[in-house]
Design an enzyme around this catalytic site. Structure first.
Site, PDB file in Angstrom:
ATOM      1  N   LYS A  57       0.898   4.498  10.637  1.00 10.37           N
ATOM      2  CA  LYS A  57      -0.503   4.052  10.608  1.00 10.37           C
ATOM      3  C   LYS A  57      -0.805   3.131  11.789  1.00 10.37           C
ATOM      4  CE  LYS A  57      -0.973   4.581   5.619  1.00 10.37           C
ATOM      5  NZ  LYS A  57      -0.907   3.951   4.297  1.00 10.37           N
ATOM      6  N   GLN A 101      -0.663  -1.431   1.123  1.00 11.51           N
ATOM      7  CA  GLN A 101       0.206  -0.255   1.009  1.00 11.51           C
ATOM      8  C   GLN A 101       0.781  -0.140  -0.405  1.00 11.51           C
ATOM      9  OE1 GLN A 101       0.811   2.154   3.421  1.00 11.51           O
ATOM     10  NE2 GLN A 101       1.911   3.231   1.821  1.00 11.51           N
ATOM     11  N   ASP A 124      -9.058   2.753   2.503  1.00 17.65           N
ATOM     12  CA  ASP A 124      -8.341   3.735   1.672  1.00 17.65           C
ATOM     13  C   ASP A 124      -9.324   4.520   0.791  1.00 17.65           C
ATOM     14  OD1 ASP A 124      -5.612   4.233   1.914  1.00 17.65           O
ATOM     15  OD2 ASP A 124      -5.049   2.326   1.026  1.00 17.65           O
TER      16      ASP A 124
END
Length: 295
Positions: A57, A101, A124
């Site tokens: 990422k 995460q 997200d």
């Protein structure tokens, strides 16, 4: 040994690189007026898979011209500490988007954490407000993996309008949002969607898959979908990622046999994984544009 025609591979790596390049160029054009976009990534503990995902990422964000800040905590972090940090990032005007995460340690309530993130910074796409807007077909941060799958279908010009799509898996991260999004009136959407999961009887699952124009599977069970379950010329999107005892990474499909029969199929790795990261990058770019009132 299965031999498959390379032409029918949905190359997520290639599409992701193409999208990231486009975003980098768009950001570069605004650099004389606006600061670079910035995302914050919170990583707890040292889960090897999470470490790899986060590394990818950060690398992709930097390729897109986005600053990425990694914030680390030990496994024993308290919910209070984590919530305090998220609230601080919510107030930080230099931060456009953030990710916590997953998975999280057992002392942390995942839903509380997701709900604490500002919907405007929720790259997200998991916040209830964003999920609700997405379900209603309104503009929002879309769940990154589902958004990435739509972008993959769009790049390869795979028509979804009126097509029969079978989605196997009902998680809030993949199965549920992709089912809703493909049924929605988006540019990629307007499909007839059947939602299944591991509780769907095998005979019914086979029957539904054999009728499907597009099969999307996100369960986490190697070889759940076999070649006899799909019709000739179907499109197969494999979101699963499973590590075998040999160390080999495989999806939820029997890739070799399906590649001979499907018109398009995603490999694992190199299919949906890079597209999830693209979804995060696109959401960060959109958040940055919204904050700076950029057209």
């Amino acid at each position: 040994l299965h031999i498959y025609i390379q032409m029918n591979i949905l190359d997520g790596k290639l599409v992701s690189q193409t999208l990231i390049e486009k975003i980098r160029n768009k950001i570069a054009k605004k650099q004389d007026v606006f600061r670079k976009p910035k995302m914050a990534i919170i990583l707890i503990g040292h889960n090897p898979a999470s470490e790899t995902y986060v590394k990818n990422k950060i690398k992709s964000a930097e390729s897109a011209g986005i600053d990425a800040e990694l914030i680390r905590y030990d496994e024993d972090v308290t919910q209070f500490e984590l919530v305090s940090k998220i609230e601080e990032l919510n107030r930080d005007t230099s931060c456009d988007g953030m990710i916590v995460q997953l998975p999280l340690p057992k002392q942390i309530n995942v839903n509380n954490i997701i709900s604490t993130i500002s919907p405007d910074k929720d790259i997200d796409g998991f916040h209830p407000l964003n999920f609700g807007k997405m379900a209603l077909g309104q503009k929002s941060m879309r769940p990154a993996t589902a958004y990435g799958i739509l972008k993959l279908l769009e790049y390869y010009q795979i028509d979804t309008k009126g097509k029969h799509v079978v989605v196997i898996g009902r998680s809030n991260i993949v199965g549920k949002p992709i089912s809703i999004m493909l049924g929605n009136d988006f540019s990629v959407g307007r499909a007839t969607v059947t939602s299944c999961d591991i509780n769907t009887p095998k005979s019914l699952l086979n029957e539904e898959c054999q009728k499907a124009d597009i099969v999307i599977v996100a369960v986490g069970k190697p070889c759940l979908v076999t070649a006899d379950m799909i019709k000739e010329g179907a499109v197969v999107i494999d979101v699963g990622i499973n590590k075998l005892e040999s160390g080999k990474l495989v999806g939820d499909c029997d890739f070799g046999a399906i590649a001979e029969k499907a018109s398009w199929v995603t490999p694992v790795p190199g299919g949906v994984g890079p597209m999830t990261i693209s979804g995060l990058i696109l959401n960060t770019y959109e958040a940055w544009k919204m904050k700076n009132l950029i057209d």
